[in-house]
Write a protein that holds these residues in place. Structure first.
Motif, PDB file in Angstrom:
ATOM      1  N   ASP A 260       0.803  -0.989   0.001  1.00 22.74           N
ATOM      2  CA  ASP A 260      -0.095  -0.084  -0.004  1.00 22.74           C
ATOM      3  C   ASP A 260       0.895   1.093   0.065  1.00 22.74           C
ATOM      4  O   ASP A 260       2.030   1.405   0.338  1.00 22.74           O
ATOM      5  CB  ASP A 260      -0.924  -0.236   1.152  1.00 22.74           C
ATOM      6  N   GLN A 261       0.323   2.414  -0.211  1.00 18.09           N
ATOM      7  CA  GLN A 261       0.841   3.668  -0.560  1.00 18.09           C
ATOM      8  C   GLN A 261       0.239   4.484   0.357  1.00 18.09           C
ATOM      9  O   GLN A 261      -1.057   4.892   0.263  1.00 18.09           O
ATOM     10  CB  GLN A 261       1.083   4.037  -1.854  1.00 18.09           C
ATOM     11  N   GLY A 262       0.754   5.324   1.453  1.00 24.60           N
ATOM     12  CA  GLY A 262       0.225   6.274   2.375  1.00 24.60           C
ATOM     13  C   GLY A 262      -0.931   5.745   3.133  1.00 24.60           C
ATOM     14  O   GLY A 262      -1.147   4.718   3.405  1.00 24.60           O
ATOM     15  N   ASP A 263      -1.498   7.026   3.482  1.00 22.09           N
ATOM     16  CA  ASP A 263      -2.704   6.906   4.497  1.00 22.09           C
ATOM     17  C   ASP A 263      -3.869   6.548   3.493  1.00 22.09           C
ATOM     18  O   ASP A 263      -4.508   7.912   3.457  1.00 22.09           O
ATOM     19  CB  ASP A 263      -2.692   7.975   5.543  1.00 22.09           C
ATOM     20  N   TRP A 264      -4.198   5.407   3.335  1.00 16.85           N
ATOM     21  CA  TRP A 264      -5.488   5.546   2.166  1.00 16.85           C
ATOM     22  C   TRP A 264      -6.849   5.129   3.231  1.00 16.85           C
ATOM     23  O   TRP A 264      -8.001   5.310   2.402  1.00 16.85           O
ATOM     24  CB  TRP A 264      -5.530   4.480   1.187  1.00 16.85           C
ATOM     25  N   VAL A 265      -6.763   4.793   4.252  1.00 17.20           N
ATOM     26  CA  VAL A 265      -8.219   4.530   5.067  1.00 17.20           C
ATOM     27  C   VAL A 265      -8.889   5.948   5.334  1.00 17.20           C
ATOM     28  O   VAL A 265      -8.526   6.823   5.578  1.00 17.20           O
ATOM     29  CB  VAL A 265      -7.665   4.076   6.518  1.00 17.20           C
ATOM     30  N   VAL A 266     -10.239   5.676   4.715  1.00 18.62           N
ATOM     31  CA  VAL A 266     -11.135   6.921   4.885  1.00 18.62           C
ATOM     32  C   VAL A 266     -11.780   6.678   5.982  1.00 18.62           C
ATOM     33  O   VAL A 266     -12.727   5.556   6.338  1.00 18.62           O
ATOM     34  CB  VAL A 266     -12.158   6.760   3.487  1.00 18.62           C
ATOM     35  N   ARG A 267     -12.004   7.767   7.136  1.00 17.10           N
ATOM     36  CA  ARG A 267     -12.260   7.695   8.255  1.00 17.10           C
ATOM     37  C   ARG A 267     -13.800   8.178   8.367  1.00 17.10           C
ATOM     38  O   ARG A 267     -14.017   9.271   7.912  1.00 17.10           O
ATOM     39  CB  ARG A 267     -11.389   8.279   9.233  1.00 17.10           C
ATOM     40  N   ALA A 268     -14.601   7.738   9.310  1.00 19.58           N
ATOM     41  CA  ALA A 268     -15.978   8.108   9.791  1.00 19.58           C
ATOM     42  C   ALA A 268     -15.814   9.444  10.275  1.00 19.58           C
ATOM     43  O   ALA A 268     -14.675   9.702  11.177  1.00 19.58           O
ATOM     44  CB  ALA A 268     -16.726   7.081  10.346  1.00 19.58           C
ATOM     45  N   ASP A 269     -16.724  10.266  10.338  1.00 20.82           N
ATOM     46  CA  ASP A 269     -16.833  11.353  11.080  1.00 20.82           C
ATOM     47  C   ASP A 269     -17.124  11.174  12.414  1.00 20.82           C
ATOM     48  O   ASP A 269     -18.353  10.557  12.750  1.00 20.82           O
ATOM     49  CB  ASP A 269     -17.924  12.336  10.413  1.00 20.82           C
ATOM     50  N   PRO A 270     -16.340  11.374  13.417  1.00 25.94           N
ATOM     51  CA  PRO A 270     -16.730  11.038  14.852  1.00 25.94           C
ATOM     52  C   PRO A 270     -18.092  11.540  15.511  1.00 25.94           C
ATOM     53  O   PRO A 270     -18.578  11.131  16.136  1.00 25.94           O
ATOM     54  CB  PRO A 270     -15.505  11.610  15.525  1.00 25.94           C
ATOM     55  N   SER A 271     -18.353  12.805  14.582  1.00 24.59           N
ATOM     56  CA  SER A 271     -19.541  13.583  15.167  1.00 24.59           C
ATOM     57  C   SER A 271     -20.953  12.607  14.573  1.00 24.59           C
ATOM     58  O   SER A 271     -21.920  12.979  15.320  1.00 24.59           O
ATOM     59  CB  SER A 271     -19.566  14.768  14.796  1.00 24.59           C
ATOM     60  N   HIS A 272     -20.828  11.591  13.862  1.00 25.98           N
ATOM     61  CA  HIS A 272     -21.812  10.978  13.451  1.00 25.98           C
ATOM     62  C   HIS A 272     -21.769   9.651  13.714  1.00 25.98           C
ATOM     63  O   HIS A 272     -22.379   8.609  13.218  1.00 25.98           O
ATOM     64  CB  HIS A 272     -21.918  11.008  12.084  1.00 25.98           C
ATOM     65  N   TYR A 273     -20.659   9.142  14.678  1.00 26.59           N
ATOM     66  CA  TYR A 273     -20.690   7.832  15.247  1.00 26.59           C
ATOM     67  C   TYR A 273     -21.978   7.292  15.738  1.00 26.59           C
ATOM     68  O   TYR A 273     -22.782   8.028  16.571  1.00 26.59           O
ATOM     69  CB  TYR A 273     -19.616   7.523  16.294  1.00 26.59           C
ATOM     70  N   PRO A 274     -22.399   5.903  15.552  1.00 21.94           N
ATOM     71  CA  PRO A 274     -23.708   5.558  16.245  1.00 21.94           C
ATOM     72  C   PRO A 274     -23.108   5.168  17.687  1.00 21.94           C
ATOM     73  O   PRO A 274     -22.059   5.101  18.133  1.00 21.94           O
ATOM     74  CB  PRO A 274     -23.737   3.891  15.399  1.00 21.94           C
ATOM     75  N   ASN A 275     -24.196   4.895  18.382  1.00 22.64           N
ATOM     76  CA  ASN A 275     -23.954   4.758  19.927  1.00 22.64           C
ATOM     77  C   ASN A 275     -24.441   3.289  20.253  1.00 22.64           C
ATOM     78  O   ASN A 275     -25.351   2.863  19.849  1.00 22.64           O
ATOM     79  CB  ASN A 275     -24.898   5.765  20.529  1.00 22.64           C
ATOM     80  N   ILE A 276     -23.442   2.677  20.882  1.00 25.12           N
ATOM     81  CA  ILE A 276     -23.847   1.200  21.120  1.00 25.12           C
ATOM     82  C   ILE A 276     -24.988   0.909  21.893  1.00 25.12           C
ATOM     83  O   ILE A 276     -25.768   0.122  21.719  1.00 25.12           O
ATOM     84  CB  ILE A 276     -22.484   0.849  21.872  1.00 25.12           C
ATOM     85  N   THR A 277     -25.077   1.744  22.928  1.00 26.59           N
ATOM     86  CA  THR A 277     -26.364   1.528  23.783  1.00 26.59           C
ATOM     87  C   THR A 277     -27.657   1.676  23.032  1.00 26.59           C
ATOM     88  O   THR A 277     -28.661   0.990  23.077  1.00 26.59           O
ATOM     89  CB  THR A 277     -26.435   2.802  25.073  1.00 26.59           C
ATOM     90  N   HIS A 278     -27.569   2.874  21.983  1.00 28.46           N
ATOM     91  CA  HIS A 278     -28.707   2.761  21.177  1.00 28.46           C
ATOM     92  C   HIS A 278     -29.024   1.678  20.182  1.00 28.46           C
ATOM     93  O   HIS A 278     -30.071   1.543  19.917  1.00 28.46           O
ATOM     94  CB  HIS A 278     -28.736   4.354  20.494  1.00 28.46           C
ATOM     95  N   ALA A 279     -27.734   1.491  19.709  1.00 23.81           N
ATOM     96  CA  ALA A 279     -27.921   0.300  18.599  1.00 23.81           C
ATOM     97  C   ALA A 279     -28.354  -0.760  19.201  1.00 23.81           C
ATOM     98  O   ALA A 279     -28.850  -1.807  18.544  1.00 23.81           O
ATOM     99  CB  ALA A 279     -26.396  -0.027  18.292  1.00 23.81           C
ATOM    100  N   LEU A 280     -27.862  -1.273  20.586  1.00 22.96           N
ATOM    101  CA  LEU A 280     -28.453  -2.307  21.358  1.00 22.96           C
ATOM    102  C   LEU A 280     -29.935  -2.208  21.954  1.00 22.96           C
ATOM    103  O   LEU A 280     -30.379  -3.125  22.662  1.00 22.96           O
ATOM    104  CB  LEU A 280     -27.558  -2.945  22.246  1.00 22.96           C
ATOM    105  N   THR A 281     -30.634  -1.151  21.627  1.00 29.65           N
ATOM    106  CA  THR A 281     -31.966  -0.992  22.289  1.00 29.65           C
ATOM    107  C   THR A 281     -32.792  -1.542  20.839  1.00 29.65           C
ATOM    108  O   THR A 281     -32.834  -0.844  20.163  1.00 29.65           O
ATOM    109  CB  THR A 281     -32.208   0.603  22.565  1.00 29.65           C
ATOM    110  N   PRO A 282     -33.595  -2.359  21.565  1.00 30.55           N
ATOM    111  CA  PRO A 282     -34.489  -3.176  20.310  1.00 30.55           C
ATOM    112  C   PRO A 282     -35.657  -2.138  20.086  1.00 30.55           C
ATOM    113  O   PRO A 282     -36.363  -2.348  18.909  1.00 30.55           O
ATOM    114  CB  PRO A 282     -35.083  -4.377  21.097  1.00 30.55           C
ATOM    115  N   GLY A 283     -36.005  -1.092  20.796  1.00 26.24           N
ATOM    116  CA  GLY A 283     -37.366  -0.543  20.076  1.00 26.24           C
ATOM    117  C   GLY A 283     -38.611  -1.324  20.123  1.00 26.24           C
ATOM    118  O   GLY A 283     -38.788  -1.872  21.190  1.00 26.24           O
ATOM    119  N   LYS A 284     -39.138  -1.495  19.064  1.00 29.46           N
ATOM    120  CA  LYS A 284     -40.440  -2.117  19.330  1.00 29.46           C
ATOM    121  C   LYS A 284     -40.268  -3.658  19.102  1.00 29.46           C
ATOM    122  O   LYS A 284     -41.182  -4.777  19.382  1.00 29.46           O
ATOM    123  CB  LYS A 284     -41.305  -1.751  18.002  1.00 29.46           C
ATOM    124  N   ALA A 285     -38.810  -4.016  18.694  1.00 30.03           N
ATOM    125  CA  ALA A 285     -38.760  -5.459  18.526  1.00 30.03           C
ATOM    126  C   ALA A 285     -38.332  -5.962  19.792  1.00 30.03           C
ATOM    127  O   ALA A 285     -38.211  -5.422  20.746  1.00 30.03           O
ATOM    128  CB  ALA A 285     -37.307  -5.627  17.559  1.00 30.03           C
TER     129      ALA A 285
END
Length: 604
Positions: A260-285
């Motif tokens: 590989d050449q250089g820093d090619w990893v495209v990183r996510a915007d931290p301000s838009h990170y998902p939240n683990i607690t919210h992701a594991l909250t089932p809602g109506k399911a």
């Protein structure tokens, strides 16, 4: 010529085995047989593939999957032509005896049984047309040396520098040829070729050194390609070739060199990170809905559709808030490029608003189980460190099948969980149950304390409906991390399990990546699920809308899709062929063997 010890194996099938593939009539083999002879690290296989009367023929490619008894792992043997393409075996139809030979090198070790899979020619080992069991072959490879019988070109992948201190790509190579070999002008052309990389140069026989190594004598030329690095950051691959002075090809090295050449990893915007607690909250399911992105990054070194768009489509179509992927721990620890590939998967999932879950596919190799566990702890600690501060779930080990009881596995799991928490105190940790993680009973009776474990990972491929509550355990939070069952009765039963916190069906990938794919195709923003994927996504939609899943379908729908593992277990999670399977089940198992074990030796 040195005599070659012959290890003869007769493979007898109880009945003809017929499989079908698209656009082909049935290919039926009767009592296939195989012989193997070993010379240094080269194994010569002689096959006899008799077709049944009325059977179809055609050209096929072949792969052999054998267990290395010294490491416990399966080795994929994929014979190729000099140009790097899979060898072609002409399979004559209608009762013909098809006999031939091919050579392939094998790693050091004692070899037992496994299976042979024949694939439709040109299908890149993704369309099996026949398969049969290989009983123990009982041959031994004692050296990694290959007898030099023709000009060959090799590259020490560990010595590749990309870039070196001069800023250029350095690829050392070695040309070997038999003693007393000559060609026109007594020179070779050597070539390196890839996107943004090209060079050809002479390797002169006058520069060769006579060598005697491991029972073989030959001439050797050492050289090095030094070329400019590509201008743009990214991942690159270059193949290499060996020719005579008139460009007659002796060898084409494929897949060649990854760099590989250089820093090619495209990183996510931290301000838009998902939240683990919210992701594991089932809602109506009744529980959170996740999925598996499979283990192609572990088995074949790369994963298709690794884009934020693909993960967004999975989130929209099936409501997946968590995606789990398994990686190769040995390569993760040793190779910077490989770690970047895993990191890009994580960043793309985060960009899509999906929480990634990372899990080492297996334990790293080692001389003992204790050494392998110690190496795994180093990998887990690095994983936790690399993704500290990001909403990533850490599964300390996928299917710890080396440990057949919870009493054996629990102290190791505790050490691994402690290592993850020490490196990343806020880490969300998953520990699977012993063996192939299919029974949570023992873990329920003796859970891990100290606040080390957030969820316990459960896999269910073989349990009947009646067995599900017991297999899920009690009193501990369980995540059904892997299953592949399209039955309505199965899904209707899951909400009745009080300690079940989440699901993750296997696998939300396209064909050729993993066994049992749930995605048929993806084209830009268009996602087409397979028939199985459509069913599972429909159950998920019912739950997301607060509806129940009716158990109207036959209980037979909830039957296991693969045979249960033997009592002693088997390496790599791949079930050996068994009688009583349907044609489609055997085809799926053959595909699963490919994606789980293909290129396990890997590009280093």
């Amino acid at each position: 010529m040195n005599p070659r010890p012959l290890c003869v194996l007769a493979l007898a099938a109880a009945a003809p085995l017929a499989l079908t593939a698209p656009a082909r009539a049935a290919t039926t083999l009767v009592s296939p047989s195989l012989q193997a002879s070993v010379d240094l690290s080269e194994v010569t296989f002689t096959y006899k593939l008799a077709t049944a009367a009325g059977s179809d023929g055609g050209n096929v490619n072949i792969q052999i999957f054998l267990q290395n008894l010294d490491t416990g792992k399966y080795v994929t043997l994929s014979p190729r032509e000099v140009n790097g393409t899979p060898i072609k075996i002409p399979l004559l139809p209608d009762g013909s005896d098809n006999t031939g030979t091919f050579q392939v090198t094998a790693p050091i070790g004692r070899y037992g049984g496994g299976k042979v899979v024949l694939f439709a020619e040109g299908s890149s080992f993704t369309k099996p047309v026949a398969t049969f069991t290989v009983p123990p072959m009982n041959f031994t490879v004692k050296t990694d040396a290959v007898r030099v019988t023709a000009p060959t070109l090799t590259v020490d992948m560990q010595a590749v520098q990309a870039p070196a201190t001069d800023g250029k790509l350095h690829v050392p190579y070695t040309v070997k040829y038999p003693a007393n070999f000559t060609n026109t002008k007594n020179v070779f052309w050597v070539m390196i070729k890839g996107k943004g990389v090209f060079k050809q140069q002479y390797a002169k026989m006058t520069q060769a050194v006579h060598k005697t190594e491991k029972g073989d004598e030959f001439e050797q030329i050492n050289g090095e390609f030094i070329v400019d690095m590509p201008a743009q950051p990214g991942v690159y691959n270059a193949n290499l070739g060996l020719f005579d002075a008139n460009w007659k090809m002796y060898q084409w090295v494929y897949p060649g060199v990854d760099f590989d050449q250089g820093d090619w990893v495209v990183r996510a915007d931290p301000s838009h990170y998902p939240n683990i607690t919210h992701a594991l909250t089932p809602g109506k399911a009744p529980f959170f809905l996740g999925g598996n992105y499979g283990n192609a990054i572990a088995t074949i070194g790369s994963a298709a559709n690794d884009t934020p768009t693909f993960f967004k489509l999975l989130r929209a179509e099936a409501g997946l808030t968590v995606l789990r992927t398994n990686f190769d721990p040995e390569r993760y620890e040793a190779e910077t490029l490989y770690r970047k590939k895993v990191s890009q998967i994580v960043e793309n999932m985060l960009s899509a608003g999906v929480v990634p879950c990372l899990s080492p596919q297996d334990m790293p190799p080692g001389a003992s189980l204790e050494e392998r566990a110690a190496k795994l702890e180093v990998v887990d600690k690095r994983m936790a460190t690399d993704f500290a501060g990001k909403p990533v779930i850490f599964d300390v080990l996928n299917e710890p099948h080396e440990y057949t009881t919870w009493a054996q596995w629990k102290p190791v799991a505790v050490s691994l969980a402690r290592a993850v928490k020490a490196a990343n105190p806020k880490a969300f940790v998953v520990v699977e149950s012993e063996g192939f993680a299919e029974d949570m009973s023992a873990a329920s009776e003796s859970p891990i304390g100290e606040g080390l474990v957030d969820l316990y990972g459960w896999h269910s491929y073989h349990a009947s409906l009646a067995e599900l509550p017991k297999k899920a355990g009690h009193g501990i939070p369980v995540w059904l991390e892997e299953y592949h069952n399209t039955g309505a009765a199965f899904h209707a039963e899951l909400p009745k399990i009080p300690n079940l916190k989440g699901l993750a069906a296997w696998a939300w990938t396209t064909p050729g990546q993993d066994g049992l794919p749930l995605v048929k195709s993806v084209n830009g923003a268009e996602l087409t699920l397979s028939a199985s994927g459509e069913k599972i996504a429909a159950y998920y939609r019912h739950w997301r809308d607060g509806e129940t899943v009716s158990a109207d379908a036959d209980v037979a729908d909830a039957s296991p899709v693969t045979p249960a593992p033997p009592a002693g277990g088997y390496s790599g999670g791949i079930p050996p062929p068994q009688s009583g399977l349907t044609v489609e089940q055997v085809r799926e198992i053959a595909r699963q063997v490919f994606v789980e074990m293909s290129k396990k030796q890997g590009k280093k």
